[in-house]
Write a protein that holds these residues in place. Structure first.
Motif, PDB file in Angstrom:
ATOM      1  N   TRP A   1       0.876  -1.157   0.000  1.00 41.06           N
ATOM      2  CA  TRP A   1       0.000   0.000   0.000  1.00 41.06           C
ATOM      3  C   TRP A   1       0.916   1.210   0.000  1.00 41.06           C
ATOM      4  O   TRP A   1       1.891   1.266   0.740  1.00 41.06           O
ATOM      5  CB  TRP A   1      -0.878  -0.008   1.248  1.00 41.06           C
ATOM      6  CG  TRP A   1      -1.712   1.215   1.360  1.00 41.06           C
ATOM      7  CD1 TRP A   1      -2.955   1.401   0.841  1.00 41.06           C
ATOM      8  CD2 TRP A   1      -1.366   2.438   2.015  1.00 41.06           C
ATOM      9  NE1 TRP A   1      -3.401   2.666   1.131  1.00 41.06           N
ATOM     10  CE2 TRP A   1      -2.431   3.322   1.847  1.00 41.06           C
ATOM     11  CE3 TRP A   1      -0.248   2.866   2.706  1.00 41.06           C
ATOM     12  CZ2 TRP A   1      -2.434   4.607   2.356  1.00 41.06           C
ATOM     13  CZ3 TRP A   1      -0.242   4.152   3.215  1.00 41.06           C
ATOM     14  CH2 TRP A   1      -1.330   5.006   3.046  1.00 41.06           C
ATOM     15  N   GLY A   2       0.594   2.200  -0.797  1.00 44.47           N
ATOM     16  CA  GLY A   2       1.414   3.411  -0.824  1.00 44.47           C
ATOM     17  C   GLY A   2       2.739   3.179  -1.521  1.00 44.47           C
ATOM     18  O   GLY A   2       2.770   2.696  -2.641  1.00 44.47           O
ATOM     19  N   PRO A   3       3.849   3.472  -0.823  1.00 43.38           N
ATOM     20  CA  PRO A   3       5.149   3.327  -1.475  1.00 43.38           C
ATOM     21  C   PRO A   3       5.414   1.875  -1.872  1.00 43.38           C
ATOM     22  O   PRO A   3       5.064   0.957  -1.133  1.00 43.38           O
ATOM     23  CB  PRO A   3       6.146   3.803  -0.410  1.00 43.38           C
ATOM     24  CG  PRO A   3       5.401   3.832   0.867  1.00 43.38           C
ATOM     25  CD  PRO A   3       3.952   3.938   0.556  1.00 43.38           C
ATOM     26  N   PRO A   4       6.037   1.656  -3.030  1.00 41.05           N
ATOM     27  CA  PRO A   4       6.210   0.299  -3.548  1.00 41.05           C
ATOM     28  C   PRO A   4       7.389  -0.457  -2.936  1.00 41.05           C
ATOM     29  O   PRO A   4       8.296  -0.899  -3.636  1.00 41.05           O
ATOM     30  CB  PRO A   4       6.420   0.540  -5.040  1.00 41.05           C
ATOM     31  CG  PRO A   4       7.069   1.867  -5.110  1.00 41.05           C
ATOM     32  CD  PRO A   4       6.464   2.669  -3.987  1.00 41.05           C
ATOM     33  N   PHE A   5       7.394  -0.592  -1.614  1.00 43.43           N
ATOM     34  CA  PHE A   5       8.430  -1.387  -0.960  1.00 43.43           C
ATOM     35  C   PHE A   5       7.941  -1.851   0.399  1.00 43.43           C
ATOM     36  O   PHE A   5       6.946  -1.360   0.908  1.00 43.43           O
ATOM     37  CB  PHE A   5       9.754  -0.608  -0.822  1.00 43.43           C
ATOM     38  CG  PHE A   5       9.647   0.654  -0.015  1.00 43.43           C
ATOM     39  CD1 PHE A   5       9.808   0.637   1.357  1.00 43.43           C
ATOM     40  CD2 PHE A   5       9.413   1.869  -0.643  1.00 43.43           C
ATOM     41  CE1 PHE A   5       9.724   1.803   2.100  1.00 43.43           C
ATOM     42  CE2 PHE A   5       9.333   3.042   0.083  1.00 43.43           C
ATOM     43  CZ  PHE A   5       9.487   3.002   1.462  1.00 43.43           C
ATOM     44  N   ARG A   6       8.672  -2.797   0.993  1.00 44.62           N
ATOM     45  CA  ARG A   6       8.385  -3.343   2.315  1.00 44.62           C
ATOM     46  C   ARG A   6       9.668  -3.330   3.130  1.00 44.62           C
ATOM     47  O   ARG A   6      10.736  -3.599   2.588  1.00 44.62           O
ATOM     48  CB  ARG A   6       7.881  -4.782   2.211  1.00 44.62           C
ATOM     49  CG  ARG A   6       6.538  -4.925   1.539  1.00 44.62           C
ATOM     50  CD  ARG A   6       6.307  -6.414   1.245  1.00 44.62           C
ATOM     51  NE  ARG A   6       4.920  -6.680   0.960  1.00 44.62           N
ATOM     52  CZ  ARG A   6       4.020  -7.075   1.849  1.00 44.62           C
ATOM     53  NH1 ARG A   6       4.354  -7.283   3.090  1.00 44.62           N
ATOM     54  NH2 ARG A   6       2.782  -7.290   1.492  1.00 44.62           N
ATOM     55  N   VAL A   7       9.560  -3.063   4.436  1.00 45.48           N
ATOM     56  CA  VAL A   7      10.709  -3.086   5.330  1.00 45.48           C
ATOM     57  C   VAL A   7      10.370  -3.978   6.523  1.00 45.48           C
ATOM     58  O   VAL A   7       9.443  -3.672   7.275  1.00 45.48           O
ATOM     59  CB  VAL A   7      11.086  -1.659   5.813  1.00 45.48           C
ATOM     60  CG1 VAL A   7      12.249  -1.717   6.797  1.00 45.48           C
ATOM     61  CG2 VAL A   7      11.410  -0.766   4.632  1.00 45.48           C
ATOM     62  N   PHE A   8      11.065  -5.077   6.685  1.00 50.35           N
ATOM     63  CA  PHE A   8      10.848  -6.054   7.761  1.00 50.35           C
ATOM     64  C   PHE A   8       9.433  -6.628   7.757  1.00 50.35           C
ATOM     65  O   PHE A   8       8.897  -6.971   8.807  1.00 50.35           O
ATOM     66  CB  PHE A   8      11.184  -5.465   9.135  1.00 50.35           C
ATOM     67  CG  PHE A   8      12.596  -5.003   9.268  1.00 50.35           C
ATOM     68  CD1 PHE A   8      13.651  -5.869   9.056  1.00 50.35           C
ATOM     69  CD2 PHE A   8      12.879  -3.684   9.578  1.00 50.35           C
ATOM     70  CE1 PHE A   8      14.962  -5.431   9.162  1.00 50.35           C
ATOM     71  CE2 PHE A   8      14.185  -3.242   9.700  1.00 50.35           C
ATOM     72  CZ  PHE A   8      15.230  -4.126   9.483  1.00 50.35           C
ATOM     73  N   ALA A   9       8.795  -6.686   6.608  1.00 55.81           N
ATOM     74  CA  ALA A   9       7.461  -7.275   6.462  1.00 55.81           C
ATOM     75  C   ALA A   9       7.404  -7.960   5.095  1.00 55.81           C
ATOM     76  O   ALA A   9       6.795  -7.444   4.165  1.00 55.81           O
ATOM     77  CB  ALA A   9       6.380  -6.208   6.580  1.00 55.81           C
ATOM     78  N   PRO A  10       8.073  -9.101   4.946  1.00 58.23           N
ATOM     79  CA  PRO A  10       8.137  -9.745   3.636  1.00 58.23           C
ATOM     80  C   PRO A  10       6.759 -10.139   3.119  1.00 58.23           C
ATOM     81  O   PRO A  10       5.851 -10.423   3.898  1.00 58.23           O
ATOM     82  CB  PRO A  10       8.999 -10.983   3.892  1.00 58.23           C
ATOM     83  CG  PRO A  10       8.887 -11.240   5.351  1.00 58.23           C
ATOM     84  CD  PRO A  10       8.683  -9.905   5.997  1.00 58.23           C
TER      85      PRO A  10
END
Length: 96
Positions: A76-85
């Motif tokens: 959702w929103g920005p096209p990336f994930r951080v510590f949430a694969p």
């Protein structure tokens, strides 16, 4: 739940895990949900937890109800994930 066979498990598919209390009160055995993206970007999972009872994985609610919350494959929103694969989950129902 009217007319549901009490000897058979009841599965509920619902977008958000926040309704698990209602499902547990109704006697649902397993609720499958998503929507949370597993928190998607650290540290925003702390804000998501204010609104949702679970971010990802399996949790028990009440005496008989299980909730599985999938992180999903997108964002959702920005096209990336951080510590949430992202994840794809395969559930294989089995008789007891």
């Amino acid at each position: 739940m009217d007319g549901a066979d009490p000897d058979l498990p009841v599965l509920l598919l619902v977008r958000q895990p926040k309704f698990i209390d209602r499902a547990a009160a109704a006697g649902i055995d397993l609720q499958l949900s998503g929507h949370t993206h597993g928190g998607q970007i650290w540290p925003f999972q702390y804000l998501v937890r204010i609104d949702q009872p679970a971010l990802a994985g399996l949790s028990r609610h009440g005496a008989r109800t299980l909730l599985y919350t999938n992180r999903g494959t997108g964002f959702w929103g920005p096209p990336f994930r951080v510590f949430a694969p992202s994840e794809i989950t395969l559930h294989v129902p089995r008789s007891r």
